[in-house]
Design an enzyme around this catalytic site. Structure first.
Site, PDB file in Angstrom:
ATOM      1  N   LYS A 173       0.861  -1.190   0.000  1.00  0.00           N
ATOM      2  CA  LYS A 173       0.000   0.000   0.000  1.00  0.00           C
ATOM      3  C   LYS A 173       0.890   1.231   0.000  1.00  0.00           C
ATOM      4  CE  LYS A 173      -4.141   1.917   2.144  1.00  0.00           C
ATOM      5  NZ  LYS A 173      -3.833   3.331   2.061  1.00  0.00           N
ATOM      6  N   ARG A 211      -4.152   8.473  -5.687  1.00  0.00           N
ATOM      7  CA  ARG A 211      -4.677   7.536  -6.654  1.00  0.00           C
ATOM      8  C   ARG A 211      -4.939   8.231  -7.979  1.00  0.00           C
ATOM      9  NH1 ARG A 211      -9.390   3.569  -4.746  1.00  0.00           N
ATOM     10  NH2 ARG A 211      -9.702   2.361  -6.641  1.00  0.00           N
ATOM     11  N   PHE A 224      -2.214  -0.779 -10.209  1.00  0.00           N
ATOM     12  CA  PHE A 224      -2.740  -1.911  -9.439  1.00  0.00           C
ATOM     13  C   PHE A 224      -4.022  -2.516  -9.994  1.00  0.00           C
ATOM     14  CE2 PHE A 224      -3.902   1.923  -6.841  1.00  0.00           C
ATOM     15  CZ  PHE A 224      -5.277   1.854  -6.979  1.00  0.00           C
ATOM     16  N   ARG A 262     -17.286   0.161  -1.254  1.00  0.00           N
ATOM     17  CA  ARG A 262     -16.291  -0.340  -0.304  1.00  0.00           C
ATOM     18  C   ARG A 262     -16.693  -1.749   0.051  1.00  0.00           C
ATOM     19  NH1 ARG A 262     -12.838   2.653   2.325  1.00  0.00           N
ATOM     20  NH2 ARG A 262     -13.928   4.626   2.042  1.00  0.00           N
TER      21      ARG A 262
HETATM   22  P1  AMP Z   1      -7.584   4.367   2.209  1.00  0.00           P
HETATM   23  O1  AMP Z   1      -7.405   5.667   1.487  1.00  0.00           O
HETATM   24  O2  AMP Z   1      -6.887   4.287   3.504  1.00  0.00           O
HETATM   25  O3  AMP Z   1      -9.052   3.966   2.252  1.00  0.00           O
HETATM   26  O4  AMP Z   1      -6.906   3.218   1.333  1.00  0.00           O
HETATM   27  C1  AMP Z   1      -7.267   2.907   0.024  1.00  0.00           C
HETATM   28  C2  AMP Z   1      -6.374   3.680  -0.918  1.00  0.00           C
HETATM   29  O5  AMP Z   1      -5.070   3.121  -0.915  1.00  0.00           O
HETATM   30  C3  AMP Z   1      -6.766   3.629  -2.363  1.00  0.00           C
HETATM   31  O6  AMP Z   1      -7.783   4.552  -2.662  1.00  0.00           O
HETATM   32  C4  AMP Z   1      -5.461   3.964  -3.060  1.00  0.00           C
HETATM   33  O7  AMP Z   1      -5.342   5.366  -3.231  1.00  0.00           O
HETATM   34  C5  AMP Z   1      -4.390   3.543  -2.079  1.00  0.00           C
HETATM   35  N1  AMP Z   1      -3.515   2.448  -2.531  1.00  0.00           N
HETATM   36  C6  AMP Z   1      -2.187   2.395  -2.329  1.00  0.00           C
HETATM   37  N2  AMP Z   1      -1.660   1.270  -2.816  1.00  0.00           N
HETATM   38  C7  AMP Z   1      -2.687   0.549  -3.346  1.00  0.00           C
HETATM   39  C8  AMP Z   1      -2.784  -0.732  -3.977  1.00  0.00           C
HETATM   40  N3  AMP Z   1      -1.718  -1.509  -4.176  1.00  0.00           N
HETATM   41  N4  AMP Z   1      -4.022  -1.144  -4.360  1.00  0.00           N
HETATM   42  C9  AMP Z   1      -5.110  -0.380  -4.151  1.00  0.00           C
HETATM   43  N5  AMP Z   1      -5.074   0.835  -3.554  1.00  0.00           N
HETATM   44  C10 AMP Z   1      -3.873   1.298  -3.156  1.00  0.00           C
END
Ligand code: AMP
Length: 588
Positions: free
Chosen positions: A252, A257, A342, A417
């Site tokens: 991650k 994004r 990804f 989600r």
């Molecule tokens: P969060 O913002 O904490 O809900 O985490 C999800 C976000 O992680 C996604 O919207 C992406 O922007 C980010 N992200 C980073 N690495 C990845 C990955 N390998 N696959 C999917 N999302 C990722």
């Protein structure tokens, strides 16, 4: 359609405090529209003339609107300003002046929805010399023929102050009711909307081709898809269990994004909020043309700034500096981005979203030619908790945020989600150290030494996507600097509304209600049961944050519907170790 009907509905919506009533009022307005003008209604309801991804905004500042009002009613600017000070709302000022203009109805043509929309479209897209005067003229032109009530809304639209409290899901539900006779068809409309992120397009399609047309919607290159989102889990054991003993896990990356579209040699880059940011990333555009081996494609990745010399990633605070409108080339040179791809959703005419992750990933890897900017995200296949733990630890050691586990068999679920993606971050290891993104729904005037700031705290809420409402969870009064409080008050006063917005469910009564619009990130010590808040309501009590504090100012990258959901809050509550022990099977 006469604009009078629209204005009367707006008035009714303004005084509605129940969501179901909001939907039925909207639905009866929609029933009066047809395939040629439904999109106009939908956009105007949101204070727009085109979907957000086009970047076309009506946006007129107060000064220009004042000028248009003065011109339309033949009064001095100073008089308009004076009335504005007195009434606090330019919409009401225009309404007042229009009602004073006698015999107006004798001379003027009734305004139509089409004319109002077209003038606003021209305002939004006007350019070149004399543009300011042109905008003022187009607005004044509408006001001259408007009834007092119409004038109220015609002025509020370009100022972005309609404040009807209507979200995307509410519009979809009203469309379903209006055209298909049942709110529950919202699901079909939502699926289509998730592919094209354009409510006007979805509405027109519904009116032209009915449910059949809606069910056949496919992604379109150049129009952003609404992003899939990740759930969270409290332990790697839980992830493995939910995934059924086997899954993929990806690094991650803590950047931003990007959704990238390519057709021939044309490239589009959209942010997570689906704004078109192509102009801001010339380096990514170039890399896409060089490295992506496909004629037509839609794929996604996380962009992160890195130090070319050491190969290390920069922290988010540095990466985010690449989101800028000026000095783009210099920033691109100073902080080059890497794009970790990804997912891939569309390829050469084929919608890949229904395919399982494992297949999409294979296709994605084949698409990317070696080069310095784009590479596939780092990935493993995990068959045990130990596999996940080893990978997680190696990611964290290298300064990454954590991992995202992905269900090998799951399709790409646009706009939702779901458990197909589960994130596990560094910060989740300790109790409630993960933050929440909460929507401000009101504020409290400051007391004591906060009085001079005019604001002492904000009432914040989580989002319940199923019912499309916001439910309160805390009052946040710390974490902001004095300067930020002042700034916050200014922002909030612009979106203040006279009573509780219909989509807010609350037992608390702040001094000032505001339209749910701004999101702040909040950290708390604990989530506890409380009769004062409505989030996670179990019939007697809801959930509240203990010692909440803001850890961000208003988030520009998140809209109200991107806030932490009620379901996530409940999960976070349940994942607190002592809750599991003390309450065992709780009510959720
Ligand atoms: P969060 O913002 O904490 O809900 O985490 C999800 C976000 O992680 C996604 O919207 C992406 O922007 C980010 N992200 C980073 N690495 C990845 C990955 N390998 N696959 C999917 N999302 C990722």
């Amino acid at each position: 359609m006469e604009f009078r009907t629209v204005a009367e509905t707006f008035k009714k919506l303004e005084s509605t405090s129940e969501r179901l009533e909001l939907i039925s009022t909207l639905a009866s307005l929609f029933q009066k529209a047809d395939a040629s003008n439904i999109h106009m209604l939908i956009y105007l309801l949101q204070g727009r003339v085109a979907p957000p991804y086009t970047g076309i905004e009506i946006g007129m500042g107060e000064k220009l609107v004042e000028e248009a009002i003065a011109r339309a009613y033949g009064v001095d600017r100073s008089e308009v300003e004076r009335l504005y000070k007195e009434m606090g709302d330019l919409g009401l000022v225009a309404e007042h002046l229009a009602s004073q203009k006698k015999q107006m109805t004798l001379f003027s043509e009734p305004l139509t929805l089409e004319r109002v929309y077209n003038n606003f479209y021209k305002i939004a897209t006007a350019s070149g010399p004399g543009v300011v005067d042109k905008k003022v003229r187009l607005l004044a032109d509408l006001l001259k023929d408007a009834t007092p009530l119409e004038a109220r809304y015609i002025v509020r639209i370009p100022l972005g102050r309609l404040r009807l409290g209507i979200g995307d899901a509410t519009i979809l539900e009203a469309l379903a009711l209006a055209k298909l006779g049942d709110r529950r068809y919202r699901e079909d409309l939502e699926r289509a909307y998730n592919y094209v992120s354009d409510l006007g397009y979805v509405a027109r399609l519904l009116y032209e081709k009915g449910l059949e047309g809606i069910r056949n919607v496919q992604p379109v290159v150049g129009i952003p898809i609404r992003p899939a989102l990740a759930q969270r889990a409290s332990s790697l054991e839980e992830i493995m269990q939910r995934m059924g003993g086997e899954c993929a896990a990806e690094a991650k990356y803590d950047g931003f994004r990007l959704q990238i579209h390519k057709k021939g040699d044309k490239v589009w880059i959209f942010s997570r909020r689906l704004e078109n940011m192509t102009g801001q990333f010339p380096d990514i555009t170039k890399a896409v043309l060089e490295q992506i081996d496909a004629d037509e494609v839609i794929f996604e990745g996380e962009a992160i700034a890195y130090n070319e010399e050491t190969g290390e990633f920069y922290p988010f605070q540095i990466t985010i500096q690449r989101k800028r409108k000026h000095g783009i080339d210099k920033a691109a040179e100073e902080y080059p981005l890497k794009l970790f791809a990804f997912d891939v959703m569309y390829l050469n005419g084929e919608n890949l979203t229904p395919k399982p992750y494992a297949q999409r990933r294979e296709i994605l890897e084949k698409l990317i030619k070696p080069g310095k900017t784009i590479e596939p995200s780092e990935k493993i296949i995990a068959r045990s908790v130990k596999d996940l733990r080893d990978f997680f630890e190696s990611c964290v050691e290298r300064g990454l945020e954590g991992i995202i586990a992905k269900d090998l068999k799951s399709p790409y679920i646009a706009g939702a989600r779901k458990w197909a993606w589960i994130k596990y971050k560094r910060t989740m290891k300790s109790q409630l150290s993960d933050t929440l993104d909460l929507v401000i729904v009101g504020y409290y005037k400051g007391r004591g030494n906060r009085a001079k700031l005019g604001i002492g705290g904000v009432l914040v809420a989580v989002y319940d996507p199923k019912n499309d409402v916001f439910k309160t969870v805390a009052k946040v009064g710390s974490g902001f600097t004095e300067e930020q409080f002042v700034q916050l008050k200014e922002l909030l006063d612009k979106i203040a509304v006279p009573k509780k917005p219909p989509r807010v469910i609350s037992k608390m009564e702040p001094d000032v209600w505001v339209e749910p619009k701004y999101v702040i990130t909040v950290l708390a010590d604990e989530i506890t049961r409380s009769p004062n808040h409505t989030a996670g309501w179990d019939g007697e009590r809801g959930l509240a944050l203990r010692f909440p504090r803001a850890v961000s100012f208003v988030r520009e990258d998140k809209g109200p519907e991107d806030a932490t959901t009620e379901e996530e809050l409940i999960q976070m509550y349940r994942q607190q170790p002592h809750v599991r022990v003390e309450e065992g099977e709780d009510n959720y």
